[in-house]
Design an enzyme around this catalytic site. Structure first.
Site, PDB file in Angstrom:
ATOM      1  N   GLU A   1       0.820  -1.216   0.000  1.00  0.00           N
ATOM      2  CA  GLU A   1       0.000   0.000   0.000  1.00  0.00           C
ATOM      3  C   GLU A   1       0.849   1.259   0.000  1.00  0.00           C
ATOM      4  OE1 GLU A   1      -3.945  -1.699  -0.056  1.00  0.00           O
ATOM      5  OE2 GLU A   1      -3.108   0.273  -0.477  1.00  0.00           O
TER       6      GLU A   1
ATOM      7  N   ARG B   1       0.660   3.815  -3.260  1.00  0.00           N
ATOM      8  CA  ARG B   1       0.049   5.121  -2.986  1.00  0.00           C
ATOM      9  C   ARG B   1       1.101   6.214  -2.791  1.00  0.00           C
ATOM     10  NH1 ARG B   1      -5.645   4.168   0.242  1.00  0.00           N
ATOM     11  NH2 ARG B   1      -5.676   1.902   0.146  1.00  0.00           N
TER      12      ARG B   1
ATOM     13  N   ASP C   1      -4.702  -9.833  -8.414  1.00  0.00           N
ATOM     14  CA  ASP C   1      -4.995  -8.931  -9.532  1.00  0.00           C
ATOM     15  C   ASP C   1      -3.810  -8.187 -10.145  1.00  0.00           C
ATOM     16  OD1 ASP C   1      -4.764  -7.456  -7.169  1.00  0.00           O
ATOM     17  OD2 ASP C   1      -6.753  -6.559  -7.281  1.00  0.00           O
TER      18      ASP C   1
ATOM     19  N   GLU D   1     -12.378   0.183 -10.228  1.00  0.00           N
ATOM     20  CA  GLU D   1     -12.007  -0.775 -11.267  1.00  0.00           C
ATOM     21  C   GLU D   1     -12.962  -0.805 -12.459  1.00  0.00           C
ATOM     22  OE1 GLU D   1      -9.959  -1.475  -7.633  1.00  0.00           O
ATOM     23  OE2 GLU D   1     -12.132  -1.539  -7.974  1.00  0.00           O
TER      24      GLU D   1
ATOM     25  N   THR E   1      -1.027   0.681 -10.374  1.00  0.00           N
ATOM     26  CA  THR E   1      -2.312   0.105  -9.975  1.00  0.00           C
ATOM     27  C   THR E   1      -3.128   1.049  -9.093  1.00  0.00           C
ATOM     28  OG1 THR E   1      -3.318  -1.992  -9.307  1.00  0.00           O
ATOM     29  CG2 THR E   1      -1.620  -1.073  -7.849  1.00  0.00           C
TER      30      THR E   1
END
Length: 622
Positions: A249, A253, A382, A516, A602
């Site tokens: 994360e 980010r 994913d 998404e 992503t």
């Protein structure tokens, strides 16, 4: 005591010259006395202070010879041989003679010259420390900044598209202004209770929404807000925390957001902060296999995995979603370690047998063996597949290994996981030990956009087929929205028990402002210009405005099948980073962040394609 204080006469402010010829007789006499006393003191130290050479050499000249000698001399040995003692004493005398000569030279210098010598010495030490593996991010190599094309766009010609695009910017302004008013500096906003919210994913690092939103603000030309965010990053973004963070994360980010902000704006503070944080994440790779830990204490460098993850395994979507950011960190820092760490992950994976050609979600970082054979293109898996494709695209299509791994994995997914419902909806199921669970997560809906993005690079006989697959997945995900009361999609939906594209379990009915489905609409619009994708995006905007917008921002919803929304009181940082950015680009022209120059991480942070050099293949790691 500063050396300059030994010079009371040469530094008097009413004299332009400090040369000895300008002294009166009395001053010459006093200076001679001071100098004589100093020489006497130094010689006395030879006999009464056996370690004084280290003191003098440390003050007047920079040499590690004495320090090295004393560490390996009589103090570190119990033998105390006479020969060693003589050699040490001879060394001390020689160093004292050198110290006295340098002391005499120093006393003849002006104070400003002494200060400059100190500054030069500090710079030399700093450079040497970086050369020996130090982490001084303020000494980054020079990088000539060139802004890639399409960082900002222009108004669409079509009036309706222009109006809808302006609506998305208005939504961004409401989300940002609310965060700034009620939660400035916190990681996220609680829009109903109008206060800050912090997730334990970031430890005690602050400002996730600020960093996540930087590039969206820039892309939407909200430059006043961007400048305020930049100022906060420069003054308040601090990674020196004694706390455990999610490596995944924090990477997607914070590192991704800082890199993107640098490439869009050219502001050096973002490059510096990104590299600083990247350095702090490197200890996560200290495992027997080099597969990184999921969690890392940024101060101690101690890592571990989620306790629920299949016997202490690392997670495919976490260790497999570092590649884009780490390749850029190597490029911007000059440190090849970042690239080598992520390339090593591929080596580990390529040595393993894949069940049915599939990559299980769990891998033990100690043994290098798969954990439970659970495969998903949604949560836990994913973005690993996404980053294989995007690593090839970001390398200007030179990363042949990434390309091969992606298309082979996609073929295995089509064979083993893709299915059609009785009414013709294509979905991607989950695989558990050879058995299919006919469930598709909201997270899996990104796959429509991924497959469309990669279709052009597929063998020519498969390009059209993959575009059809992408369109079918987009339609299925749109149906998951259309079949709810609030026209917003659930966290997961099923194709069993007589239902299709509907959540049947209460813990799968929530919507947390996820991007998404919108992401896939954006990619499908870019590649097909079919107007239905913009219409579907506009439907989502209307639902967000009607059901998620509150006075203090935008909130997720606990049950999308209920007739009235029950807000969860969290405005996720990815709502500003991803959902609103993809909506804005859906209603922008194709030359705004064009795909041949930019690749999105992503978290929707755009990173530039690393263009091929005529003499080099910059993405290959030796």
């Amino acid at each position: 005591m500063p050396v300059a204080t030994l010079l009371p006469f040469t530094a008097t402010p009413n004299r332009k010259s400090a040369s000895p010829t300008s002294f009166r007789l009395t001053e010459k006499f006093i200076l001679l006395l001071v100098f004589s006393a100093f020489i006497t003191l130094c010689f006395g130290a030879i006999f009464f202070l056996p370690d004084s050479s280290k003191l003098l050499s440390g003050v007047f000249f920079h040499s590690s010879a004495v320090e090295t000698n004393t560490r390996t001399g009589p103090d570190s040995s119990d033998s105390g041989s006479a020969g060693n003692d003589e050699r040490v004493l001879a060394k001390i005398r020689k160093d004292h003679e050198k110290a006295l000569i340098e002391a005499k030279d120093t006393l003849q210098k002006r104070p400003d010259e002494i200060k400059q010598d100190i500054i030069n010495a500090k710079e030399k030490v700093a450079k040497e420390s970086v050369g020996q593996g130090g982490k001084d991010v303020n000494n980054l190599p020079f990088v000539e900044y060139q802004r890639p094309p399409g960082t900002t766009g222009h108004e669409p010609l079509d009036p309706e598209t222009r109006e809808r695009r302006a609506k998305v910017k208005e939504m961004m302004k409401h989300a940002w202004d609310s965060y700034r008013r009620y939660a400035w500096g916190s990681n996220e906003l609680r829009p109903v209770s109008k206060q800050g919210h912090s997730s334990n994913l970031f430890g005690s690092i602050k400002g996730a929404t600020i960093v996540d939103a930087l590039d969206t603000l820039y892309i939407m030309e909200m430059f006043e807000e961007f400048d305020a965010a930049t100022d906060w990053v420069e003054k308040n973004l601090d990674f020196n925390v004694n706390a455990e963070v999610s490596v995944f994360e924090v990477n997607i980010r914070f590192v991704g957001g800082l890199l993107s902000a640098y490439y869009l704006s050219g502001k050096e503070v973002f490059r510096r902060k990104a590299v600083e944080l990247g350095e702090k994440l490197l200890p996560a790779f200290k495992t027997p296999t080099g597969i990184p830990w999921a969690l890392l204490n940024l101060k101690s460098g101690i890592g571990r995995n989620w306790p629920w993850a299949s016997g202490g395994s690392s997670i495919l979507a976490e260790y497999g979603t570092l590649h884009l950011e780490f390749m850029h960190l190597s490029k911007l820092s000059g440190n090849p370690d970042f690239a080598q760490k992520v390339m090593n992950i591929r080596k580990v994976l390529n040595r393993l047998d894949k069940p049915q050609g599939l990559y299980p979600n769990y891998l033990n970082p100690n043994s290098g063996q798969w954990g439970q054979h659970h495969v998903s293109v949604g949560g836990l898996g994913d973005s690993f597949y996404e980053y294989l494709l995007k690593a090839w695209l970001m390398s200007d299509k030179t990363d042949e290994e990434g390309k091969k791994m992606y298309y082979e994995a996609l073929q295995a997914i089509e064979t083993n996981l893709m299915r059609k419902s009785s009414s013709g909806l294509t979905y991607i199921a989950e695989w558990k030990g050879g058995l299919l669970e006919h469930k598709m997560g909201h997270l899996t809906c990104f796959a429509g956009g991924m497959i469309a993005l990669g279709a052009d690079g597929a063998p020519s006989d498969k390009t059209g087929h993959q575009m059809e697959q992408a369109a079918e997945i987009a339609r299925t995900c749109h149906e998951s929205y259309a079949r709810t009361a609030l026209k917003l999609g659930p966290e997961a939906f099923r194709f069993d028990g007589g239902v299709e594209a509907i959540a049947t379990r209460q813990n799968e009915k929530y919507f947390i402002l996820r991007p998404e489905v919108i992401e896939t609409y954006m990619y499908m619009w870019r590649f097909t210009h079919d107007p239905k994708y913009r219409e579907w995006g506009w439907e989502a905007i209307q639902a967000l405005e009607q059901h998620c917008k509150v006075e203090g921002g935008y909130s997720g919803i606990r049950d999308v099948y209920a007739s009235t929304p029950n807000h969860d009181d969290v405005q996720q940082s990815f709502y500003l980073a991803e959902t609103l950015k993809y909506l804005y680009l859906l209603f922008s022209d194709d030359d705004h962040l064009p795909f041949d120059h930019w690749v999105f991480n992503t978290e929707a942070h755009p990173l530039p394609v690393i263009k091929k050099d005529k003499t080099d293949r910059p993405n290959e790691v030796e």
